[in-house]
Design an enzyme around this catalytic site. Structure first.
Site, PDB file in Angstrom:
ATOM      1  N   TYR A   1       0.855  -1.183   0.000  1.00  0.00           N
ATOM      2  CA  TYR A   1       0.000   0.000   0.000  1.00  0.00           C
ATOM      3  C   TYR A   1       0.887   1.228   0.000  1.00  0.00           C
ATOM      4  CZ  TYR A   1      -3.514   3.415   1.427  1.00  0.00           C
ATOM      5  OH  TYR A   1      -4.361   4.508   1.470  1.00  0.00           O
TER       6      TYR A   1
ATOM      7  N   ASP B   1       9.205   2.429   1.716  1.00  0.00           N
ATOM      8  CA  ASP B   1       7.985   3.041   2.220  1.00  0.00           C
ATOM      9  C   ASP B   1       7.852   2.627   3.683  1.00  0.00           C
ATOM     10  OD1 ASP B   1       5.441   3.797   2.968  1.00  0.00           O
ATOM     11  OD2 ASP B   1       4.543   3.346   1.029  1.00  0.00           O
TER      12      ASP B   1
ATOM     13  N   LYS C   1       3.170   8.146  10.488  1.00  0.00           N
ATOM     14  CA  LYS C   1       2.550   7.484  11.638  1.00  0.00           C
ATOM     15  C   LYS C   1       3.368   7.623  12.915  1.00  0.00           C
ATOM     16  CE  LYS C   1      -0.240   4.324   8.832  1.00  0.00           C
ATOM     17  NZ  LYS C   1      -1.555   4.940   9.022  1.00  0.00           N
TER      18      LYS C   1
END
Length: 420
Positions: A136, A228, A256
């Site tokens: 993702y 990522d 995050k």
């Protein structure tokens, strides 16, 4: 009270939510969170292993982070220019990851992923980028893929298919496939972008040697290796996947956990790789990039991770929790697989109990009854256990023994009913 709030939500928010990820989650309306606990509007308490889909790595409302953010906001939020906290936050982030020389701040992982893809194509003059099935990299048109419908299928109505044509899709952890792709498309490959641990689907770690192979192939081909690390950054280790796997990328995206739950992302790289941004050749913009609040949150979080590293404590908690989940599942005859890393692991229910090996790629997740597990998470919520429907459990620096005890009690109640 919860029903009334839900009715109000559905009247003003499409589907009653602000992110489609929440459409299938239990319709709980929370009033507050602290540490590793949540309280809904009716006063029910939950132990939280979802952590807002990962950001609350230090727990909810960490006092040092919230104070730093409040103090920063009191002195102004955005100036249209640099400020001291932004520079200090960048210095702290560079010191933490160990390999990068410069960073650019953003607000979300999705937008910073767009930045590294644009930068890689500008540097190499090539268009194709290798990625891995099940990964993702954001929800925008040129990255969102429905893996169930084909290698380059749009995942949303109204989504443009044009950008998807530039992807080379490969199975994760498949050394033969990545080697063959470089042999076949050598002149076209701008970069490889990879989640070092595929957290969104299965929490599948990179196999031993796989990231080393990506590094070698990219170096040989003058392609860029992009990590990522929106989820893995600062969760695997303070230095992220580069430290955890001892493999250095050319570019990385963090989010995050980088700012203790505050909405911040960052692009990191060497000065030479970041130069096209520095001179304005590659556009990377954003009014709220590096806001005083964001910078303060990064700076406070990195100070905590440096001075009070939580990784040994997280590993111990995760080991205890996973052992307890396994023991309960075995005792009641529920087939269960657990895989991942200390700060993020995945629970799955194999369709065939005799075939319960950990998945090494997205395709192997077909062996799990994902819908059955997702249904159980609604029952977990009824017992005060808040987890993601897709199977990932996040462990934070705030979790303690009583949180594990409460989680295991709730898990046992649900499993005992399920298997009776």
């Amino acid at each position: 009270m919860a029903a009334a709030w839900q009715s109000r939500a559905e009247a003003v928010l499409p589907g009653g939510v602000s992110s489609n990820v929440r459409l299938t989650a239990p319709r709980t309306c929370f009033a507050r969170g602290s540490g590793a606990r949540l309280w809904d509007v009716d006063g029910h308490e939950y132990v939280d292993y979802l952590l807002g889909q990962g950001p609350a790595f230090l727990g909810h409302g960490h006092p040092a982070v919230t104070k730093a953010v409040a103090d920063a906001a009191n002195n102004g939020m955005v100036f249209g220019a640099q400020h001291t906290l932004e520079i200090e936050a960048a210095e702290a982030l560079i010191e933490a990851v160990g390999w990068a020389e410069q960073v650019r701040f953003g607000v979300s992982g999705t937008e910073s992923d767009q930045g590294v893809l644009r930068l890689a194509r500008a540097i190499t003059g090539r268009r194709s980028i290798i990625r891995f099935t099940g990964s993702y990299h954001g929800w925008l048109d040129n990255v969102l893929i429905d893996y169930q419908s084909g290698p380059k299928a749009p995942a949303s109505a109204g989504q443009s298919e044009q950008g998807l044509s530039e992807w080379i899709m490969l199975p994760f952890n498949d050394e033969a496939a990545i080697t063959e792709a470089f042999e076949s498309h050598r002149a076209d490959i701008a970069a490889v972008i990879v989640e070092p641990v595929m957290c969104n689907n299965g929490v599948i770690p990179a196999a031993p040697g796989f990231l080393d192979l990506l590094r070698s192939l990219c170096t040989q081909n003058d392609s860029l290796l992009i990590f990522d690390e929106v989820i893995t950054g600062f969760r695997l280790a303070r230095g992220g996947a580069a430290e955890y796997y001892n493999v250095t990328p050319d570019l990385a995206v963090y989010g995050k956990a980088v700012a203790g739950g505050w909405p911040v992302s960052a692009i990191a790289g060497s000065k030479s790789v970041m130069n096209d941004i520095a001179v304005g050749k590659v556009n990377h913009s954003g009014t709220f990039n590096g806001s005083t609040m964001a910078a303060a949150a990064v700076l406070a979080t990195q100070k905590i991770l440096r001075e009070e590293p939580p990784y040994a404590r997280i590993a111990q908690h995760s080991t205890t929790l996973k052992a307890g989940l396994t023991e309960i599942a075995d005792r009641y005859g529920l087939p269960l697989t657990i895989q991942g890393v200390d700060a993020a692991f995945h629970l799955g229910i194999p369709k065939d109990p005799e075939n319960s090996s950990p998945a090494s790629c997205y395709e192997q997740l077909d062996a799990l009854d994902l819908s059955r597990y997702a249904r159980l998470t609604h029952k977990f919520a009824e017992e005060g256990l808040w987890v993601a429907g897709r199977g990932v459990w996040y462990v934070s620096a705030a979790h303690n023994a009583s949180d594990a005890e409460k989680a295991l009690e709730a898990f046992e109640v649900v499993v005992s009913r399920e298997m009776s």
